[in-house]
Design a protein around this motif. Sequence first.
Motif, mmCIF file in Angstrom:
data_model
loop_
_atom_site.group_PDB
_atom_site.id
_atom_site.type_symbol
_atom_site.label_atom_id
_atom_site.label_comp_id
_atom_site.label_asym_id
_atom_site.label_seq_id
_atom_site.Cartn_x
_atom_site.Cartn_y
_atom_site.Cartn_z
ATOM 1 N N ASP A 4 0.877 -1.368 0.080
ATOM 2 C CA ASP A 4 -0.125 -0.156 0.054
ATOM 3 C C ASP A 4 0.836 1.215 0.063
ATOM 4 O O ASP A 4 0.615 2.151 -0.826
ATOM 5 C CB ASP A 4 -1.022 -0.069 1.213
ATOM 6 N N LEU A 7 2.545 1.528 -3.441
ATOM 7 C CA LEU A 7 1.673 2.114 -4.711
ATOM 8 C C LEU A 7 1.172 3.328 -4.222
ATOM 9 O O LEU A 7 1.089 4.231 -5.318
ATOM 10 C CB LEU A 7 0.574 0.830 -4.657
ATOM 11 N N GLY A 8 0.863 3.850 -2.989
ATOM 12 C CA GLY A 8 0.485 5.106 -2.637
ATOM 13 C C GLY A 8 1.592 6.079 -2.957
ATOM 14 O O GLY A 8 1.228 7.338 -3.598
ATOM 15 N N MET A 12 -0.501 4.771 -7.347
ATOM 16 C CA MET A 12 -1.420 3.640 -8.055
ATOM 17 C C MET A 12 -2.259 2.911 -7.264
ATOM 18 O O MET A 12 -2.869 1.964 -7.865
ATOM 19 C CB MET A 12 -0.106 2.622 -8.699
ATOM 20 N N ASN A 13 -2.701 3.416 -6.335
ATOM 21 C CA ASN A 13 -3.757 2.912 -5.616
ATOM 22 C C ASN A 13 -5.018 3.684 -4.880
ATOM 23 O O ASN A 13 -5.121 3.982 -3.950
ATOM 24 C CB ASN A 13 -3.247 2.087 -4.201
ATOM 25 N N GLU A 15 -7.928 3.721 -4.796
ATOM 26 C CA GLU A 15 -8.900 2.954 -4.085
ATOM 27 C C GLU A 15 -8.556 3.122 -2.647
ATOM 28 O O GLU A 15 -9.529 2.626 -1.917
ATOM 29 C CB GLU A 15 -9.143 1.765 -4.864
ATOM 30 N N ILE A 16 -7.279 3.154 -2.278
ATOM 31 C CA ILE A 16 -6.945 3.267 -1.013
ATOM 32 C C ILE A 16 -6.922 4.342 -0.183
ATOM 33 O O ILE A 16 -6.247 5.469 -1.110
ATOM 34 C CB ILE A 16 -5.662 2.394 -0.814
ATOM 35 N N TRP A 21 -1.743 4.606 4.977
ATOM 36 C CA TRP A 21 -0.416 4.240 4.950
ATOM 37 C C TRP A 21 0.593 5.151 5.310
ATOM 38 O O TRP A 21 0.375 6.186 5.284
ATOM 39 C CB TRP A 21 -0.201 3.557 3.424
ATOM 40 N N VAL A 48 -4.658 2.921 -13.557
ATOM 41 C CA VAL A 48 -4.243 2.677 -12.192
ATOM 42 C C VAL A 48 -5.120 1.868 -11.433
ATOM 43 O O VAL A 48 -4.967 1.304 -10.438
ATOM 44 C CB VAL A 48 -3.851 3.705 -11.344
ATOM 45 N N LYS A 51 -5.054 -1.669 -13.108
ATOM 46 C CA LYS A 51 -3.649 -2.022 -13.031
ATOM 47 C C LYS A 51 -3.375 -2.646 -14.564
ATOM 48 O O LYS A 51 -2.687 -3.826 -14.577
ATOM 49 C CB LYS A 51 -3.378 -2.921 -11.844
#
Length: 99
Positions: A4, A7-8, A12-13, A15-16, A21, A48, A51
């Motif tokens: 997380d 990707l943060g 690239m995330n 959705e989080i 994080w 993203v 992916k």
Amino acid sequence: PAMDRLLGIVHMNPEIAVDSWDHTEEDVYGLGNSRTPEEFYDLFGIDVISKTIPANLCEFVSENGGQMHRHFTPFLRRDGMGIDYSQIDFRFTDAFPEK
């Protein structure tokens, strides 16, 4: 948690939740400020959320095809630090749609 964070940092995330994080030393290990990750992803057609990348992106950027080199060389930055992405209106979708 480590994925997380990784990707943060590279955005690239989406959705989080950003606050879910660890951001410790993110600016030390971050991405700089020449362009946003979103500009890079948009330029190369990287999705993203799913992916995924366009089917022929690797062929487009490879030395054999040379297409990316021909498209982007005119936009080299004066300071020699890569491409000036603010000058590029190109968006990769599929370099070889007939394949």
